[in-house]
Design an enzyme around this catalytic site. Structure first.
Site, mmCIF file in Angstrom:
data_model
loop_
_atom_site.group_PDB
_atom_site.id
_atom_site.type_symbol
_atom_site.label_atom_id
_atom_site.label_comp_id
_atom_site.label_asym_id
_atom_site.label_seq_id
_atom_site.Cartn_x
_atom_site.Cartn_y
_atom_site.Cartn_z
ATOM 1 N N GLY A 46 0.725 -1.241 -0.003
ATOM 2 C CA GLY A 46 0.169 -0.079 0.011
ATOM 3 C C GLY A 46 1.036 1.436 -0.083
ATOM 4 O O GLY A 46 2.106 1.251 0.517
ATOM 5 N N GLN A 51 3.022 10.079 0.909
ATOM 6 C CA GLN A 51 4.306 9.304 0.890
ATOM 7 C C GLN A 51 5.167 9.615 -0.296
ATOM 8 O O GLN A 51 6.504 9.194 -0.270
ATOM 9 C CB GLN A 51 4.333 7.845 1.170
ATOM 10 C CG GLN A 51 3.461 7.343 2.501
ATOM 11 C CD GLN A 51 3.461 6.080 2.740
ATOM 12 O OE1 GLN A 51 2.345 5.100 2.036
ATOM 13 N NE2 GLN A 51 4.640 5.343 2.953
ATOM 14 N N CYS A 95 6.286 0.207 7.298
ATOM 15 C CA CYS A 95 5.618 1.194 6.558
ATOM 16 C C CYS A 95 7.036 1.673 5.550
ATOM 17 O O CYS A 95 8.256 1.709 6.114
ATOM 18 C CB CYS A 95 5.456 2.373 7.303
ATOM 19 S SG CYS A 95 4.858 4.036 6.286
ATOM 20 N N LEU A 96 6.825 1.947 4.386
ATOM 21 C CA LEU A 96 7.898 2.500 3.626
ATOM 22 C C LEU A 96 8.374 3.747 3.854
ATOM 23 O O LEU A 96 9.711 4.119 3.604
ATOM 24 C CB LEU A 96 7.537 2.607 1.983
ATOM 25 C CG LEU A 96 6.906 1.175 1.645
ATOM 26 C CD1 LEU A 96 6.565 1.513 0.158
ATOM 27 C CD2 LEU A 96 8.022 0.273 1.595
ATOM 28 N N HIS A 137 -4.171 1.657 7.825
ATOM 29 C CA HIS A 137 -2.673 2.179 7.945
ATOM 30 C C HIS A 137 -2.548 3.290 6.689
ATOM 31 O O HIS A 137 -2.103 4.661 7.236
ATOM 32 C CB HIS A 137 -1.891 0.781 7.606
ATOM 33 C CG HIS A 137 -0.220 1.400 7.376
ATOM 34 N ND1 HIS A 137 0.708 1.315 8.262
ATOM 35 C CD2 HIS A 137 0.224 2.501 6.547
ATOM 36 C CE1 HIS A 137 1.557 1.641 8.038
ATOM 37 N NE2 HIS A 137 1.810 2.401 6.994
ATOM 38 N N GLU A 138 -3.258 3.150 5.482
ATOM 39 C CA GLU A 138 -3.221 4.180 4.345
ATOM 40 C C GLU A 138 -3.846 5.443 4.832
ATOM 41 O O GLU A 138 -3.623 6.384 4.569
ATOM 42 C CB GLU A 138 -3.441 3.445 3.175
ATOM 43 C CG GLU A 138 -2.674 2.301 2.580
ATOM 44 C CD GLU A 138 -1.349 2.438 3.126
ATOM 45 O OE1 GLU A 138 -0.692 3.639 2.744
ATOM 46 O OE2 GLU A 138 -0.452 1.511 3.050
ATOM 47 N N HIS A 141 -2.214 7.648 7.018
ATOM 48 C CA HIS A 141 -1.337 8.586 6.628
ATOM 49 C C HIS A 141 -1.972 9.906 5.842
ATOM 50 O O HIS A 141 -1.482 10.890 6.047
ATOM 51 C CB HIS A 141 -0.696 7.903 4.920
ATOM 52 C CG HIS A 141 0.448 6.953 5.370
ATOM 53 N ND1 HIS A 141 1.886 7.299 6.077
ATOM 54 C CD2 HIS A 141 0.660 5.754 5.128
ATOM 55 C CE1 HIS A 141 2.560 6.501 6.016
ATOM 56 N NE2 HIS A 141 1.885 5.333 5.754
HETATM 57 NI NI NI Z 1 2.846 3.423 5.712
#
Ligand code: NI
Length: 172
Positions: A46, A51, A95-96, A137-138, A141
């Site tokens: 995701g 991000q 998480c990236l 989670h997304e 963000h």
């Molecule tokens: Ni993330």
């Protein structure tokens, strides 16, 4: 084509509340395509627009793809809303934007996701398990929240320390 760079903690842009999308144009479609490319390249399951530095309410998700399988089903969601939470689940998240770290986070086990797609059509999805976790989670963000904001202060503090050291080492 160069991939867009991922914004990483502690970049303040990750704390912004993203703006709703009012119009779908070519720039937005291109951003969505780029986000899908970045997600598969990293790899991740995701990715939210903040991000890659865009403070708008859009994310991409594909929780079932693997390198071995060609089958990919990226879903782009604009202006997502989560409702009908049921039960709780604890999942180890990463998480990236939060390099080299993962931690257990409590989430709702089942949710309903509503939003619109890039053609302006409504999306409605009932999700559970990993899929439900990833969606929450997304959406976090888009509200300027990272998964490390949902763990204990002690654990978060340890990670922040580790991350600061990592950034200092990178400068050398
Ligand atoms: Ni993330």
């Amino acid at each position: 084509m160069a991939l867009r760079e991922i914004v990483k903690f502690p970049d303040p842009r990750l704390k912004e509340v993203s703006k709703p999308i009012t119009e779908v144009d070519d720039t937005l479609r291109e951003l969505a395509r780029d986000m899908i490319d970045v997600m598969y390249d990293e790899p991740g399951i995701g990715l939210a627009a903040p991000q890659v530095g865009a403070s708008i309410r859009m994310f991409v998700i594909d929780t079932e793809w693997s390198d071995e399988e060609v089958r990919r089903n990226p879903v782009v969601v604009l202006n997502p809303e989560i409702s009908d939470p049921e039960d709780k689940i604890i999942w180890e998240e990463g998480c990236l934007s939060v390099p080299d770290y993962s931690a257990n986070v409590e989430r709702d086990a089942k949710i309903t996701l509503r939003g619109i797609d890039l053609d302006g059509n409504p999306i409605e999805e009932h999700a559970e398990g990993l899929r439900a976790v990833c969606i929450q989670h997304e959406v976090d963000h888009l509200d300027g929240i990272l998964f490390i904001d949902r763990i204990s202060r002690l654990k978060r503090g340890l990670y922040v320390k580790k991350r600061k050291k990592q950034l200092l080492d990178e400068e050398d």
